[in-house]
Motif scaffolding. Structure first.
Motif, PDB file in Angstrom:
ATOM      1  N   LEU A 150       0.820  -1.215   0.000  1.00 49.61           N
ATOM      2  CA  LEU A 150       0.000   0.000   0.000  1.00 49.61           C
ATOM      3  C   LEU A 150       0.853   1.265   0.000  1.00 49.61           C
ATOM      4  O   LEU A 150       0.461   2.290  -0.579  1.00 49.61           O
ATOM      5  N   ALA A 151       2.029   1.192   0.648  1.00 47.97           N
ATOM      6  CA  ALA A 151       2.907   2.362   0.709  1.00 47.97           C
ATOM      7  C   ALA A 151       3.453   2.737  -0.668  1.00 47.97           C
ATOM      8  O   ALA A 151       3.909   3.870  -0.870  1.00 47.97           O
ATOM      9  N   GLN A 152       3.384   1.806  -1.618  1.00 52.49           N
ATOM     10  CA  GLN A 152       3.891   2.085  -2.959  1.00 52.49           C
ATOM     11  C   GLN A 152       2.832   2.739  -3.849  1.00 52.49           C
ATOM     12  O   GLN A 152       3.166   3.312  -4.895  1.00 52.49           O
ATOM     13  N   LEU A 153       1.568   2.623  -3.472  1.00 57.85           N
ATOM     14  CA  LEU A 153       0.497   3.126  -4.339  1.00 57.85           C
ATOM     15  C   LEU A 153       0.576   4.636  -4.617  1.00 57.85           C
ATOM     16  O   LEU A 153       0.301   5.056  -5.748  1.00 57.85           O
ATOM     17  N   PRO A 154       0.936   5.472  -3.632  1.00 55.60           N
ATOM     18  CA  PRO A 154       1.061   6.905  -3.955  1.00 55.60           C
ATOM     19  C   PRO A 154       2.076   7.183  -5.062  1.00 55.60           C
ATOM     20  O   PRO A 154       1.929   8.159  -5.797  1.00 55.60           O
ATOM     21  N   HIS A 155       3.085   6.331  -5.176  1.00 54.36           N
ATOM     22  CA  HIS A 155       4.086   6.518  -6.221  1.00 54.36           C
ATOM     23  C   HIS A 155       3.597   6.011  -7.574  1.00 54.36           C
ATOM     24  O   HIS A 155       4.293   6.172  -8.584  1.00 54.36           O
ATOM     25  N   LEU A 156       2.421   5.376  -7.587  1.00 55.88           N
ATOM     26  CA  LEU A 156       1.859   4.859  -8.835  1.00 55.88           C
ATOM     27  C   LEU A 156       0.569   5.582  -9.216  1.00 55.88           C
ATOM     28  O   LEU A 156      -0.152   5.147 -10.118  1.00 55.88           O
ATOM     29  N   THR A 157       0.264   6.666  -8.505  1.00 55.36           N
ATOM     30  CA  THR A 157      -0.961   7.426  -8.748  1.00 55.36           C
ATOM     31  C   THR A 157      -0.627   8.788  -9.351  1.00 55.36           C
ATOM     32  O   THR A 157       0.272   9.486  -8.863  1.00 55.36           O
ATOM     33  N   PRO A 206       9.223  10.739 -11.817  1.00 56.37           N
ATOM     34  CA  PRO A 206       9.581  11.074 -10.432  1.00 56.37           C
ATOM     35  C   PRO A 206      10.864  10.371  -9.997  1.00 56.37           C
ATOM     36  O   PRO A 206      11.068   9.193 -10.302  1.00 56.37           O
ATOM     37  N   THR A 207      11.709  11.089  -9.293  1.00 52.60           N
ATOM     38  CA  THR A 207      12.975  10.548  -8.819  1.00 52.60           C
ATOM     39  C   THR A 207      13.103  10.703  -7.310  1.00 52.60           C
ATOM     40  O   THR A 207      12.262  11.351  -6.664  1.00 52.60           O
ATOM     41  N   VAL A 208      14.171  10.127  -6.758  1.00 50.97           N
ATOM     42  CA  VAL A 208      14.429  10.248  -5.321  1.00 50.97           C
ATOM     43  C   VAL A 208      14.587  11.712  -4.931  1.00 50.97           C
ATOM     44  O   VAL A 208      14.146  12.132  -3.855  1.00 50.97           O
ATOM     45  N   GLY A 209      15.191  12.484  -5.796  1.00 54.63           N
ATOM     46  CA  GLY A 209      15.383  13.905  -5.499  1.00 54.63           C
ATOM     47  C   GLY A 209      14.092  14.657  -5.310  1.00 54.63           C
ATOM     48  O   GLY A 209      14.061  15.687  -4.627  1.00 54.63           O
ATOM     49  N   ASP A 210      13.018  14.165  -5.912  1.00 51.96           N
ATOM     50  CA  ASP A 210      11.714  14.828  -5.757  1.00 51.96           C
ATOM     51  C   ASP A 210      11.117  14.618  -4.373  1.00 51.96           C
ATOM     52  O   ASP A 210      10.171  15.311  -3.984  1.00 51.96           O
ATOM     53  N   GLU A 211      11.648  13.635  -3.616  1.00 53.50           N
ATOM     54  CA  GLU A 211      11.096  13.327  -2.297  1.00 53.50           C
ATOM     55  C   GLU A 211      11.552  14.313  -1.224  1.00 53.50           C
ATOM     56  O   GLU A 211      10.923  14.435  -0.178  1.00 53.50           O
ATOM     57  N   VAL A 330      22.381  10.041  -6.694  1.00 56.09           N
ATOM     58  CA  VAL A 330      21.288   9.326  -6.013  1.00 56.09           C
ATOM     59  C   VAL A 330      19.950   9.988  -6.314  1.00 56.09           C
ATOM     60  O   VAL A 330      18.928   9.312  -6.474  1.00 56.09           O
ATOM     61  N   ALA A 331      19.946  11.304  -6.396  1.00 55.54           N
ATOM     62  CA  ALA A 331      18.703  12.041  -6.653  1.00 55.54           C
ATOM     63  C   ALA A 331      18.089  11.673  -8.002  1.00 55.54           C
ATOM     64  O   ALA A 331      16.892  11.878  -8.221  1.00 55.54           O
ATOM     65  N   GLN A 332      18.902  11.112  -8.914  1.00 60.04           N
ATOM     66  CA  GLN A 332      18.415  10.764 -10.254  1.00 60.04           C
ATOM     67  C   GLN A 332      17.774   9.377 -10.311  1.00 60.04           C
ATOM     68  O   GLN A 332      17.208   8.997 -11.345  1.00 60.04           O
ATOM     69  N   ILE A 333      17.864   8.588  -9.217  1.00 61.24           N
ATOM     70  CA  ILE A 333      17.270   7.247  -9.215  1.00 61.24           C
ATOM     71  C   ILE A 333      15.756   7.369  -9.364  1.00 61.24           C
ATOM     72  O   ILE A 333      15.099   8.071  -8.578  1.00 61.24           O
ATOM     73  N   PRO A 334      15.170   6.733 -10.375  1.00 57.46           N
ATOM     74  CA  PRO A 334      13.707   6.824 -10.533  1.00 57.46           C
ATOM     75  C   PRO A 334      12.984   6.086  -9.413  1.00 57.46           C
ATOM     76  O   PRO A 334      13.383   4.977  -9.023  1.00 57.46           O
ATOM     77  N   MET A 335      11.956   6.671  -8.876  1.00 58.31           N
ATOM     78  CA  MET A 335      11.181   6.028  -7.817  1.00 58.31           C
ATOM     79  C   MET A 335      10.568   4.724  -8.310  1.00 58.31           C
ATOM     80  O   MET A 335      10.308   3.814  -7.527  1.00 58.31           O
ATOM     81  N   ALA A 336      10.360   4.604  -9.618  1.00 56.41           N
ATOM     82  CA  ALA A 336       9.791   3.373 -10.171  1.00 56.41           C
ATOM     83  C   ALA A 336      10.643   2.164  -9.828  1.00 56.41           C
ATOM     84  O   ALA A 336      10.118   1.073  -9.547  1.00 56.41           O
TER      85      ALA A 336
END
Length: 504
Positions: A150-157, A206-211, A330-336
């Motif tokens: 469930l914690a992954q769903l916001p990253h897929l919405t 979206p990437t890690v840097g966006d977090e 690291v900031a360029q790692i895609p959240m996907a």
């Protein structure tokens, strides 16, 4: 004459597998530990940032908490290869104190919570784990898997369509690659491949840097700027106690889960006070506190095959090196990529066998498991779910045992002018309450014998019930004798009989 052949001491296989020295002597195993630590470090970054946001603090507070806890627990903990870092459960607990009193009160809370954990650990609180039933453990694992997913769903919405393609590619890599080779952990390959692809193609996802912002320098040792008064203690103590209990509960349950996965045993007492010491260190270095991380631990142990403290230590070291020394990369790692890793962890963590055997299990066991899952998922707090599951299990057990108690009047007992009753079962507050209604006070002869050879007295409630039976017979001028008590029951009955008041 025989010649003695020198032998080398036998090292148990489990101890050898978890030995740091043995891993350092084996290039293959050392590579596994190093790569596992790197994968976990990459997975820790977005989690720590997310939990910092939940707690209402700067992302750097969560990242440094993950670093200090991972490194310190590698030396202090009792469960090799288990990962401790900033967690969502602790973030939820401390969020109100951050909102109402600020960061310094949070740090004081974390330090006090660590002190409480050390005290609880040294007083043997880990031994209470034996009272957590298997059905609660299964519910805990299944709820964890659901929460991770469930914690992954916001990253897929509401994300670009390319995110779904990247997640699919990463999942395919992690499923198919282990069939060809296990030299490099599949999650690491997925992260590297997707990062390289998105950087080369300049794909907007979206990437890690966006977090959140990554730190640029190290934190120094500090003392929380709070008044050392009873008023401060009154403010932080309730949160500190909750931090200590929630942290210990999640950590000990995770340690037990890793024990099962690796078929080894861990030192739960050491893990308890080790968690407390890590909390104290984290607080003095400006971290938000945490506990064992089940998702990252499963990445380390199950997905990457790590077994020693090396992977735990390197997870913290790599985390710090990545966010401070290679933050831009690291900031360029895609959240996907990280979402795909966590989805695989969720699927592999869920106990699918528990669903197949649900109909075969006793109804009470199924209710306990489902209650644990439901409460945990509803509250997003594993501690609440486990406590609820244990309480339901206790009630179910008490009801089940209560029905195993039986009182039988022997048919030939009147031949000698006395009535003989045989009592069978475990007698405690739930099973002995109805005992008083099982005797024929009016119809029995002047002498009544209660044979307890097949029964056991567990508590004062049972002794009070036996006193009530004597009293009822005495009102009718009849004598009662209790015989064949075992040693423990006799000692308890002798100490308490006639001293508990009227009761009934």
């Amino acid at each position: 004459m025989t010649t003695a052949v020198p032998t080398t001491p036998h090292v148990p296989e489990a101890a050898e597998v978890h030995s740091v020295r043995a891993a350092l002597r084996s290039p293959r195993r050392l590579r596994t530990e190093v790569l596992a630590g790197l994968v976990v470090a990459l997975a820790l970054i977005p989690e720590a940032i997310s939990f910092s946001i939940i707690a209402g603090v700067d992302p750097r507070v969560g990242l440094f908490a993950s670093f200090t806890m991972a490194v310190s627990i590698a030396f202090l903990g009792g469960r090799p290869a288990m990962i401790s870092a900033a967690t969502g459960a602790i973030a939820l607990v401390v969020a109100p104190i951050v909102r109402e009193h600020g960061l310094d009160y949070l740090l004081a809370t974390v330090i006090l919570g660590g002190v409480i954990q050390v005290v609880l650990g040294l007083t043997g609180v880990a031994r209470l784990m034996r009272f957590v039933p298997r059905s609660v453990m299964i519910g805990f694992v299944n709820a964890l898997a659901i929460l991770i997913f469930l914690a992954q769903l916001p990253h897929l919405t509401d994300v670009p369509w390319a995110v779904y393609v990247l997640v699919a590619v990463a999942l395919a890599l992690m499923v198919l690659l282990p069939r060809w080779t296990s030299v490099v952990p599949a999650p690491l390959v997925a992260i590297v491949v997707l990062t390289a692809f998105t950087m080369v193609t300049a794909l907007a996802v979206p990437t890690v840097g966006d977090e959140g912002e990554l730190p640029r320098s190290l934190r120094s040792l500090l003392i929380p700027d709070v008044p050392f008064t009873l008023e401060t203690l009154r403010i932080i103590a309730p949160y500190a106690v909750t931090v200590a209990i929630v942290g210990l509960l999640e950590s000990l349950l995770t340690a037990k889960l890793v024990d099962d996965v690796t078929d080894t045993h861990s030192d739960k007492t050491r893990e308890s006070w080790g968690q407390g010491a890590s909390q104290i260190i984290t607080g003095f270095f400006g971290g938000m506190g945490g506990c064992a991380m089940i998702g990252q631990t499963m990445i380390n142990v199950k997905a990457s095959g790590a077994r020693t403290r090396i992977s735990t230590f390197l997870a913290g070291v790599f985390l710090l090196a990545l966010v401070v020394g290679a933050g831009d990369l690291v900031a360029q790692i895609p959240m996907a990529a990280l979402v795909a890793v966590m989805v695989v962890v969720a699927v592999s963590t869920f106990d699918w066998h528990s669903l197949r055997t649900l109909r075969r299990m006793p109804r009470s066991e199924s209710v306990v498991m489902l209650t644990t899952v439901a409460i945990t998922v509803a509250t997003h707090n594993l501690a609440y779910g486990v406590v609820a599951g244990v309480l339901v299990a206790m009630v179910a057990f008490a009801r089940r045992v209560a029905h195993l108690t039986e009182v039988v009047r022997l048919d030939d007992s009147d031949d000698d002018g006395e009535a003989v009753y045989a009592v069978t079962g475990e007698l405690f507050f739930a099973s002995s309450n109805d005992l008083v209604y099982q005797f024929d006070y009016a119809g029995d002869p002047q002498r009544v014998v209660i044979d307890m050879a097949d029964a056991h007295i567990w508590d004062a409630s049972t002794v009070a019930t036996l006193d009530a039976i004597r009293t009822r017979y005495a009102r009718k001028g009849k004598e009662v004798e209790i015989i064949n008590l075992d040693t423990d029951s006799a000692r308890r009955h002798e100490r308490l009989a006639g001293r508990l008041g009227q009761g009934h």
